[in-house]
Design a protein around this motif. Structure first.
Motif, PDB file in Angstrom:
ATOM      1  N   THR A 201       0.837  -1.187   0.000  1.00 46.17           N
ATOM      2  CA  THR A 201       0.000   0.000   0.000  1.00 46.17           C
ATOM      3  C   THR A 201       0.884   1.253   0.000  1.00 46.17           C
ATOM      4  O   THR A 201       2.052   1.198   0.421  1.00 46.17           O
ATOM      5  CB  THR A 201      -0.898   0.048   1.248  1.00 46.17           C
ATOM      6  OG1 THR A 201      -0.084   0.256   2.411  1.00 46.17           O
ATOM      7  CG2 THR A 201      -1.703  -1.245   1.394  1.00 46.17           C
ATOM      8  N   PRO A 202       0.356   2.392  -0.452  1.00 43.65           N
ATOM      9  CA  PRO A 202       1.131   3.632  -0.353  1.00 43.65           C
ATOM     10  C   PRO A 202       1.544   3.957   1.081  1.00 43.65           C
ATOM     11  O   PRO A 202       2.618   4.516   1.307  1.00 43.65           O
ATOM     12  CB  PRO A 202       0.167   4.686  -0.910  1.00 43.65           C
ATOM     13  CG  PRO A 202      -0.687   3.930  -1.890  1.00 43.65           C
ATOM     14  CD  PRO A 202      -0.897   2.587  -1.226  1.00 43.65           C
ATOM     15  N   TYR A 203       0.696   3.605   2.052  1.00 41.74           N
ATOM     16  CA  TYR A 203       1.069   3.808   3.447  1.00 41.74           C
ATOM     17  C   TYR A 203       2.331   3.024   3.782  1.00 41.74           C
ATOM     18  O   TYR A 203       3.273   3.537   4.395  1.00 41.74           O
ATOM     19  CB  TYR A 203      -0.051   3.343   4.381  1.00 41.74           C
ATOM     20  CG  TYR A 203      -1.335   4.134   4.336  1.00 41.74           C
ATOM     21  CD1 TYR A 203      -1.417   5.379   3.729  1.00 41.74           C
ATOM     22  CD2 TYR A 203      -2.489   3.633   4.921  1.00 41.74           C
ATOM     23  CE1 TYR A 203      -2.592   6.102   3.685  1.00 41.74           C
ATOM     24  CE2 TYR A 203      -3.678   4.344   4.907  1.00 41.74           C
ATOM     25  CZ  TYR A 203      -3.733   5.577   4.284  1.00 41.74           C
ATOM     26  OH  TYR A 203      -4.905   6.283   4.256  1.00 41.74           O
ATOM     27  N   GLN A 204       2.337   1.755   3.394  1.00 34.70           N
ATOM     28  CA  GLN A 204       3.498   0.905   3.700  1.00 34.70           C
ATOM     29  C   GLN A 204       4.758   1.413   3.017  1.00 34.70           C
ATOM     30  O   GLN A 204       5.842   1.398   3.608  1.00 34.70           O
ATOM     31  CB  GLN A 204       3.206  -0.530   3.280  1.00 34.70           C
ATOM     32  CG  GLN A 204       2.166  -1.224   4.147  1.00 34.70           C
ATOM     33  CD  GLN A 204       1.821  -2.601   3.632  1.00 34.70           C
ATOM     34  OE1 GLN A 204       1.687  -2.808   2.420  1.00 34.70           O
ATOM     35  NE2 GLN A 204       1.676  -3.566   4.533  1.00 34.70           N
ATOM     36  N   TRP A 209      10.011   3.923   3.242  1.00 37.98           N
ATOM     37  CA  TRP A 209      10.908   5.004   2.805  1.00 37.98           C
ATOM     38  C   TRP A 209      11.519   5.710   4.016  1.00 37.98           C
ATOM     39  O   TRP A 209      12.739   5.971   4.057  1.00 37.98           O
ATOM     40  CB  TRP A 209      10.131   5.988   1.937  1.00 37.98           C
ATOM     41  CG  TRP A 209      10.876   7.229   1.567  1.00 37.98           C
ATOM     42  CD1 TRP A 209      11.806   7.369   0.577  1.00 37.98           C
ATOM     43  CD2 TRP A 209      10.732   8.520   2.182  1.00 37.98           C
ATOM     44  NE1 TRP A 209      12.262   8.675   0.543  1.00 37.98           N
ATOM     45  CE2 TRP A 209      11.620   9.391   1.504  1.00 37.98           C
ATOM     46  CE3 TRP A 209       9.947   9.013   3.210  1.00 37.98           C
ATOM     47  CZ2 TRP A 209      11.736  10.737   1.848  1.00 37.98           C
ATOM     48  CZ3 TRP A 209      10.061  10.340   3.562  1.00 37.98           C
ATOM     49  CH2 TRP A 209      10.956  11.192   2.880  1.00 37.98           C
ATOM     50  N   LEU A 210      10.714   5.983   5.026  1.00 35.46           N
ATOM     51  CA  LEU A 210      11.238   6.604   6.241  1.00 35.46           C
ATOM     52  C   LEU A 210      12.248   5.693   6.934  1.00 35.46           C
ATOM     53  O   LEU A 210      13.283   6.150   7.421  1.00 35.46           O
ATOM     54  CB  LEU A 210      10.084   6.936   7.196  1.00 35.46           C
ATOM     55  CG  LEU A 210       9.221   8.132   6.800  1.00 35.46           C
ATOM     56  CD1 LEU A 210       7.905   8.117   7.564  1.00 35.46           C
ATOM     57  CD2 LEU A 210       9.958   9.447   7.038  1.00 35.46           C
ATOM     58  N   ALA A 246      12.909   7.884  -6.465  1.00 36.34           N
ATOM     59  CA  ALA A 246      11.616   8.343  -6.977  1.00 36.34           C
ATOM     60  C   ALA A 246      10.851   9.106  -5.899  1.00 36.34           C
ATOM     61  O   ALA A 246      10.233  10.154  -6.181  1.00 36.34           O
ATOM     62  CB  ALA A 246      10.797   7.153  -7.474  1.00 36.34           C
ATOM     63  N   ILE A 247      10.890   8.601  -4.669  1.00 32.55           N
ATOM     64  CA  ILE A 247      10.168   9.279  -3.585  1.00 32.55           C
ATOM     65  C   ILE A 247      10.923  10.523  -3.140  1.00 32.55           C
ATOM     66  O   ILE A 247      10.321  11.574  -2.889  1.00 32.55           O
ATOM     67  CB  ILE A 247       9.939   8.301  -2.417  1.00 32.55           C
ATOM     68  CG1 ILE A 247       9.077   7.132  -2.894  1.00 32.55           C
ATOM     69  CG2 ILE A 247       9.261   9.013  -1.245  1.00 32.55           C
ATOM     70  CD1 ILE A 247       8.943   6.007  -1.900  1.00 32.55           C
ATOM     71  N   ASP A 248      12.245  10.437  -3.095  1.00 33.07           N
ATOM     72  CA  ASP A 248      13.044  11.623  -2.764  1.00 33.07           C
ATOM     73  C   ASP A 248      12.763  12.768  -3.734  1.00 33.07           C
ATOM     74  O   ASP A 248      12.855  13.941  -3.361  1.00 33.07           O
ATOM     75  CB  ASP A 248      14.541  11.304  -2.828  1.00 33.07           C
ATOM     76  CG  ASP A 248      15.037  10.479  -1.654  1.00 33.07           C
ATOM     77  OD1 ASP A 248      14.283  10.319  -0.674  1.00 33.07           O
ATOM     78  OD2 ASP A 248      16.187   9.989  -1.720  1.00 33.07           O
ATOM     79  N   GLY A 249      12.444  12.418  -4.968  1.00 29.56           N
ATOM     80  CA  GLY A 249      12.258  13.431  -6.005  1.00 29.56           C
ATOM     81  C   GLY A 249      10.869  14.030  -6.073  1.00 29.56           C
ATOM     82  O   GLY A 249      10.596  14.852  -6.956  1.00 29.56           O
ATOM     83  N   ILE A 250       9.978  13.645  -5.180  1.00 29.85           N
ATOM     84  CA  ILE A 250       8.626  14.217  -5.178  1.00 29.85           C
ATOM     85  C   ILE A 250       8.717  15.724  -4.955  1.00 29.85           C
ATOM     86  O   ILE A 250       9.321  16.188  -3.988  1.00 29.85           O
ATOM     87  CB  ILE A 250       7.760  13.553  -4.088  1.00 29.85           C
ATOM     88  CG1 ILE A 250       7.491  12.089  -4.442  1.00 29.85           C
ATOM     89  CG2 ILE A 250       6.435  14.307  -3.917  1.00 29.85           C
ATOM     90  CD1 ILE A 250       6.828  11.293  -3.337  1.00 29.85           C
ATOM     91  N   GLU A 251       8.120  16.479  -5.848  1.00 24.91           N
ATOM     92  CA  GLU A 251       8.215  17.939  -5.770  1.00 24.91           C
ATOM     93  C   GLU A 251       7.061  18.561  -4.991  1.00 24.91           C
ATOM     94  O   GLU A 251       7.143  19.708  -4.564  1.00 24.91           O
ATOM     95  CB  GLU A 251       8.279  18.530  -7.181  1.00 24.91           C
ATOM     96  CG  GLU A 251       9.546  18.122  -7.934  1.00 24.91           C
ATOM     97  CD  GLU A 251       9.624  18.757  -9.307  1.00 24.91           C
ATOM     98  OE1 GLU A 251       8.654  19.448  -9.697  1.00 24.91           O
ATOM     99  OE2 GLU A 251      10.648  18.574  -9.993  1.00 24.91           O
TER     100      GLU A 251
END
Length: 266
Positions: A201-204, A209-210, A246-251
């Motif tokens: 899931t996006p939550y997971q 990521w954290l 990919a997540i680090d690059g979220i603007e």
């Protein structure tokens, strides 16, 4: 620096006493070992009852609470912490935070009370929450006890790069509250893509990521036992370098906590 589990249990907004007790006890028996509460959450007593009900030795539970901003004068820190201990049903705390550096907070008055609690063994570790780098500098220069943790809002839409760097440089934990941005992470394409790749899931994915970040742990809250298990299972997700990039690059950037509660911009 002592280790913290990558995923703990936040209890913000869980004010139904029986439900809160049940969630805490269930979490501990599921494998959670880090429980976070606060004076302002008005649930320290049911949190303590949940710890007592769980078939887990108290010494295996890392318990943290926070002193509210009305109680940050020297004497009030001491007396309100005693009240917290009584409500939680414990004789000492693993970690005690300054909840917000505002209202009755004055570093030279507040922090010596935290040192006293640390020196007399009432608290094993001292932390702060919602501090800016300048406020962290001031706290470090005032405290005799080391800062063990800094708790802040942190998630893929508020990545707290400056505070991450500060935590690494000064060797303390950055404890992420609202780690799934109260559900907003489900709307982000990059997170959706990584979630599909890992059948998660996006939550997971946000929690995983954290967990990949140095000196960072998360304390998601939940009202259901199903989500309790889902959050805990995020530990099993192994993100690769491309996923993390990919997540680090979220603007997109969003702060979930009301700006009135966070009167500075990070």
């Amino acid at each position: 620096m002592d280790d913290l589990p990558p995923i703990g249990l936040g209890t913000y907004d869980n004010t139904d006493s029986d439900h809160c007790t049940d969630i805490v006890a269930t979490a501990l028996e599921m494998g959670y070992r880090h429980i976070d509460t606060a004076q302002e959450y008005d649930n320290e007593r049911p949190v303590g009852e949940g710890i007592e009900q769980a078939d887990i030795d108290r010494t295996d539970v890392f318990l943290a609470t926070k002193v509210w901003d009305d109680n940050l004068a020297y004497d009030d820190v001491l007396s309100s912490t005693e009240e917290s201990l009584d409500k939680l049903g414990v004789d000492k705390l693993d970690l005690l935070y300054v909840h917000w550096p505002r209202n009755t907070y004055e570093a030279e008055d507040t922090l010596p009370a935290f040192d006293e609690l640390y020196d007399n063994g009432t608290v094993d570790r001292v932390g702060v929450s919602n501090f800016t780098p300048d406020q962290l500098d001031e706290a470090r220069n005032t405290l005799d006890a080391p800062i063990f943790a800094h708790q802040v809002e942190m998630h893929p839409l508020l990545q707290q790069e400056e505070l991450q760097k500060y935590a690494r440089e000064h060797d303390h934990w950055l404890v992420a509250y609202s780690p799934v941005a109260r559900g907003t992470v489900t709307e982000v394409e990059a997170i959706q893509t990584v979630a599909e790749k890992h059948d998660a899931t996006p939550y997971q994915v946000s929690l995983a990521w954290l967990a990949e970040k140095e000196n960072v742990v998360a304390i998601p809250k939940t009202a259901t036992k199903e989500h309790l298990q889902d959050n805990f299972d995020a530990r099993k997700i192994d993100l690769d370098d491309d996923d993390i990039a990919a997540i680090d690059g979220i603007e997109r950037t969003e702060r979930i906590v009301d700006p009135d509660d966070a009167p500075w911009n990070q």
